[in-house]
Motif scaffolding. Sequence first.
Motif, PDB file in Angstrom:
ATOM      1  N   UNK A  18     -23.399 -38.521 -78.631  1.00 28.98           N
ATOM      2  CA  UNK A  18     -23.956 -37.667 -77.582  1.00 28.98           C
ATOM      3  C   UNK A  18     -23.402 -38.034 -76.217  1.00 28.98           C
ATOM      4  N   UNK A  19     -23.296 -39.340 -75.956  1.00 24.87           N
ATOM      5  CA  UNK A  19     -22.745 -39.785 -74.672  1.00 24.87           C
ATOM      6  C   UNK A  19     -21.281 -39.362 -74.543  1.00 24.87           C
ATOM      7  N   UNK A  20     -20.538 -39.516 -75.617  1.00 23.36           N
ATOM      8  CA  UNK A  20     -19.123 -39.125 -75.587  1.00 23.36           C
ATOM      9  C   UNK A  20     -18.979 -37.631 -75.353  1.00 23.36           C
ATOM     10  N   UNK A  21     -19.843 -36.841 -75.972  1.00 17.95           N
ATOM     11  CA  UNK A  21     -19.792 -35.392 -75.768  1.00 17.95           C
ATOM     12  C   UNK A  21     -20.119 -35.019 -74.328  1.00 17.95           C
ATOM     13  N   UNK A  22     -21.109 -35.696 -73.742  1.00 22.20           N
ATOM     14  CA  UNK A  22     -21.446 -35.407 -72.345  1.00 22.20           C
ATOM     15  C   UNK A  22     -20.292 -35.776 -71.417  1.00 22.20           C
ATOM     16  N   UNK A  23     -19.679 -36.936 -71.658  1.00 24.56           N
ATOM     17  CA  UNK A  23     -18.539 -37.354 -70.831  1.00 24.56           C
ATOM     18  C   UNK A  23     -17.380 -36.387 -71.029  1.00 24.56           C
ATOM     19  N   UNK A  24     -17.134 -35.997 -72.267  1.00 20.74           N
ATOM     20  CA  UNK A  24     -16.054 -35.052 -72.545  1.00 20.74           C
ATOM     21  C   UNK A  24     -16.280 -33.712 -71.880  1.00 20.74           C
ATOM     22  N   UNK A  26     -18.118 -33.131 -69.199  1.00 23.28           N
ATOM     23  CA  UNK A  26     -17.978 -33.295 -67.749  1.00 23.28           C
ATOM     24  C   UNK A  26     -16.504 -33.402 -67.363  1.00 23.28           C
ATOM     25  N   UNK A  27     -15.728 -34.132 -68.146  1.00 23.85           N
ATOM     26  CA  UNK A  27     -14.297 -34.276 -67.860  1.00 23.85           C
ATOM     27  C   UNK A  27     -13.592 -32.935 -67.987  1.00 23.85           C
ATOM     28  N   UNK A  28     -13.918 -32.185 -69.030  1.00 19.86           N
ATOM     29  CA  UNK A  28     -13.306 -30.871 -69.223  1.00 19.86           C
ATOM     30  C   UNK A  28     -13.670 -29.934 -68.079  1.00 19.86           C
ATOM     31  N   UNK A  29     -14.938 -29.925 -67.704  1.00 16.82           N
ATOM     32  CA  UNK A  29     -15.370 -29.066 -66.598  1.00 16.82           C
ATOM     33  C   UNK A  29     -14.646 -29.450 -65.313  1.00 16.82           C
ATOM     34  N   UNK A  30     -14.505 -30.744 -65.078  1.00 18.59           N
ATOM     35  CA  UNK A  30     -13.783 -31.193 -63.887  1.00 18.59           C
ATOM     36  C   UNK A  30     -12.323 -30.802 -63.926  1.00 18.59           C
ATOM     37  N   UNK A  31     -11.712 -30.927 -65.109  1.00 20.44           N
ATOM     38  CA  UNK A  31     -10.307 -30.533 -65.253  1.00 20.44           C
ATOM     39  C   UNK A  31     -10.098 -29.045 -65.053  1.00 20.44           C
ATOM     40  N   UNK A  32     -11.006 -28.253 -65.592  1.00 17.00           N
ATOM     41  CA  UNK A  32     -10.912 -26.795 -65.419  1.00 17.00           C
ATOM     42  C   UNK A  32     -11.089 -26.432 -63.951  1.00 17.00           C
ATOM     43  N   UNK A  33     -12.049 -27.060 -63.297  1.00 21.47           N
ATOM     44  CA  UNK A  33     -12.278 -26.784 -61.871  1.00 21.47           C
ATOM     45  C   UNK A  33     -11.046 -27.157 -61.053  1.00 21.47           C
ATOM     46  N   UNK A  34     -10.440 -28.297 -61.370  1.00 24.12           N
ATOM     47  CA  UNK A  34      -9.232 -28.713 -60.645  1.00 24.12           C
ATOM     48  C   UNK A  34      -8.084 -27.742 -60.888  1.00 24.12           C
TER      49      UNK A  34
END
Length: 133
Positions: A18-24, A26-34
């Motif tokens: 679950x923690x890995x999915x949340x981090x993933x 968040x990272x994906x959302x940040x990458x898409x936003x960038x």
Amino acid sequence: GALERPARAPARRRSWVGAALRVGAATTAGGVAAAVGAYYWDPSVRRAVTFWSRVGPIAGHYVFAQKWHASDPEAQRREYERLHDVYAPASLEVVLELRGLLVKFGQQLSSRPELVPHQYVVAFRRLQERISG
């Protein structure tokens, strides 16, 4: 005891999945936003995205035709001729849209019939006429 504390439920452990999915996420959302931000605010990123979104499918179609007709050279030649007819004008549109060094490259190719198919030479010759200086 008149007032006993109720028994506590065991503490729920957070799973590492679950923690890995949340981090993933968040990272994906940040990458898409960038990436979206870079597309809108950086013209070179926008230009690269435009180029590859237009040229990638063309190149992919040629690769597909090469693989699909690998065992039949005559069918491959006919398919290439058809693709040249379709994609030479489309390639010219990309050059005219993005301009810059692509125009110079197209002008050079238009004078080198031994390097590119005839349909591309004819299409890119328009660059000699339409683009001055």
